[in-house]
Design an enzyme around this catalytic site. Structure first.
Site, PDB file in Angstrom:
ATOM      1  N   ARG A   1       1.077  -1.370  -0.245  1.00  0.00           N
ATOM      2  CA  ARG A   1      -0.208  -0.148  -0.077  1.00  0.00           C
ATOM      3  C   ARG A   1       0.926   1.115   0.036  1.00  0.00           C
ATOM      4  O   ARG A   1       1.908   1.230   0.816  1.00  0.00           O
ATOM      5  CB  ARG A   1      -0.867   0.020   1.450  1.00  0.00           C
ATOM      6  CG  ARG A   1      -2.042  -0.820   1.363  1.00  0.00           C
ATOM      7  CD  ARG A   1      -2.995  -0.457  -0.033  1.00  0.00           C
ATOM      8  NE  ARG A   1      -4.247  -1.691   0.268  1.00  0.00           N
ATOM      9  CZ  ARG A   1      -4.296  -2.473  -0.669  1.00  0.00           C
ATOM     10  NH1 ARG A   1      -3.612  -2.855  -1.440  1.00  0.00           N
ATOM     11  NH2 ARG A   1      -5.625  -3.539  -0.611  1.00  0.00           N
TER      12      ARG A   1
ATOM     13  N   GLU B   1      -3.849   7.113  -4.854  1.00  0.00           N
ATOM     14  CA  GLU B   1      -4.330   6.494  -6.158  1.00  0.00           C
ATOM     15  C   GLU B   1      -5.642   6.981  -6.532  1.00  0.00           C
ATOM     16  O   GLU B   1      -6.534   7.166  -5.613  1.00  0.00           O
ATOM     17  CB  GLU B   1      -4.227   4.875  -5.850  1.00  0.00           C
ATOM     18  CG  GLU B   1      -2.904   4.633  -5.645  1.00  0.00           C
ATOM     19  CD  GLU B   1      -3.037   2.965  -5.614  1.00  0.00           C
ATOM     20  OE1 GLU B   1      -3.876   2.091  -5.690  1.00  0.00           O
ATOM     21  OE2 GLU B   1      -2.016   2.508  -5.217  1.00  0.00           O
TER      22      GLU B   1
ATOM     23  N   HIS C   1      -1.293  -0.350 -10.008  1.00  0.00           N
ATOM     24  CA  HIS C   1      -1.890  -1.193  -9.173  1.00  0.00           C
ATOM     25  C   HIS C   1      -2.068  -2.748  -9.701  1.00  0.00           C
ATOM     26  O   HIS C   1      -3.328  -3.029  -9.660  1.00  0.00           O
ATOM     27  CB  HIS C   1      -2.838  -0.678  -8.084  1.00  0.00           C
ATOM     28  CG  HIS C   1      -3.082  -1.078  -6.634  1.00  0.00           C
ATOM     29  ND1 HIS C   1      -3.546  -0.673  -5.640  1.00  0.00           N
ATOM     30  CD2 HIS C   1      -2.841  -2.462  -6.389  1.00  0.00           C
ATOM     31  CE1 HIS C   1      -3.474  -1.378  -4.554  1.00  0.00           C
ATOM     32  NE2 HIS C   1      -3.153  -2.330  -5.264  1.00  0.00           N
TER      33      HIS C   1
HETATM   34  C1  DGY Z   1      -5.008  -6.468  -2.888  1.00  0.00           C
HETATM   35  O1  DGY Z   1      -5.834  -7.386  -2.778  1.00  0.00           O
HETATM   36  O2  DGY Z   1      -4.980  -6.055  -1.527  1.00  0.00           O
HETATM   37  C2  DGY Z   1      -4.487  -5.778  -3.711  1.00  0.00           C
HETATM   38  O3  DGY Z   1      -3.791  -4.477  -3.361  1.00  0.00           O
HETATM   39  C3  DGY Z   1      -4.975  -5.831  -5.091  1.00  0.00           C
HETATM   40  O4  DGY Z   1      -5.207  -6.991  -5.451  1.00  0.00           O
END
Ligand code: DGY
Length: 323
Positions: free
Chosen positions: A232, A261, A279
């Site tokens: 993240r 984002e 992402h």
């Molecule tokens: C998640 O699943 O947390 C990813 O960032 C997206 O698949």
């Protein structure tokens, strides 16, 4: 009839998997619903299937008196206020496991691209500016045999470590646990930063990990080291990262996630050594289809009075919503 609200159309036409329920949300080809629209529809929803970009906070939960389950179409669930959900008796489920290999593959793609300056090379070719083979053209960093530091050795971190074995990379890690028989060595964060040629981030975003890689931590990385993250954005201080890249302290960065984002800072956009992806960690057809199936399983289970396999707030629910 129970109502399932999905903020986005999901792959595999999941509506057909919840027979006997009314399905609400954008159709195939329609854009995801903006917050105001899905907030309005929450009033009559028994189940919500949402994206990591949908903030399911106290305001949203207060607008959902009938809600029994939130199925997050992601493994990371920092977008959901677990305390507020649990206090209202709302089950929260996520999508672990099914995206592990896809995300680990993508981590390695970013790692190699950043180390070998693939983004710069691609831009050079596309711009028609490649003048031919040259001994010193876009020299990058070796990967094989170099030390990999994994921050967050969970399911995805361990899958990345398995790939690193194929590159003869010794692995050190901070946070998480090594698989039995693994040669990965647990170290303090400072040691990881000081000894790793590549640092890859896989921990969840929590109050404890927000800003974990701040200016001090980035300065503690080895000169020329590569930073990769598919976790993240806010775990890395983006301004400090830009400073480190601009100073030339870091050799490169492979970034799949960002602070805000889909906005990406002008400084990152201008940083030649940063490889930037929108992402995409779990973005394979198989992973995304299986993530949808897991969400639907959670919805079906909770609406049928069963405990879903990927319940993330079991303890909080049991404690009556008090963390
Ligand atoms: C998640 O699943 O947390 C990813 O960032 C997206 O698949």
């Amino acid at each position: 009839m129970a109502r399932v609200l999905a903020t986005t159309h999901l792959p595999g036409d999941p509506a057909r998997l919840v027979p006997g329920h009314e399905w609400l949300g954008p159709a195939a080809g329609e854009a995801p619903w903006p917050r105001a629209r899905w907030l309005g529809a929450l009033a009559s929803a028994d189940a919500l299937v949402c994206l990591l970009s949908d903030r399911v906070d106290a305001e949203a939960l207060a607008a959902a008196p009938r809600l029994k389950v939130v199925a997050n179409y992601a493994v990371g669930h920092d977008n959901i206020d677990l305390d507020a959900a649990s206090a209202r008796g709302v089950a929260v489920a996520n999508t672990p496991d099914v995206l592990v290999e896809a995300t680990a593959d993508f981590t390695f793609a970013l790692l190699l691209a950043a180390a070998r300056r693939l983004g710069e090379g691609e831009r050079l070719v596309r711009a028609g500016q490649w003048r031919g083979w040259a001994p010193d053209l876009l020299l990058g960093a070796d990967v094989a045999g170099r030390t990999l530091g994994v921050i967050g050795l969970g399911r995805i971190g361990r899958a990345v470590a398995r790939r690193a074995a194929g590159f003869a990379m010794p692995v050190v890690y901070h946070r998480g646990a090594a698989a039995p028989g693994s040669a990965a060595r647990a170290v303090e964060l400072d040691e990881l930063l000081a000894t790793s040629d590549v640092v890859t981030v896989h921990c969840p975003l929590t109050p404890a990990t927000r800003g974990l890689l701040d200016a001090r931590a980035l300065a503690a990385m080895r000169p020329g080291a590569i930073l990769v993250t598919t976790a993240r954005g806010p775990i890395v201080d983006e301004v400090a990262l830009c400073d480190a890249l601009e100073r030339g302290h870091l050799g490169g960065a492979g970034l799949d996630v960002f602070d805000d984002e889909p906005r990406v800072s002008a400084r990152l956009l201008a940083a030649p050594r940063a490889v930037l992806a929108p992402h995409l960690g779990s973005a394979t057809t198989t992973a995304r289809t299986r993530m949808a199936e897991l969400c639907i399983t959670a919805v079906r289970d909770v609406l049928a009075g069963r405990r879903p396999p990927n319940l993330v707030n079991a303890e909080r629910l049991a404690a009556g919503g008090r963390g």
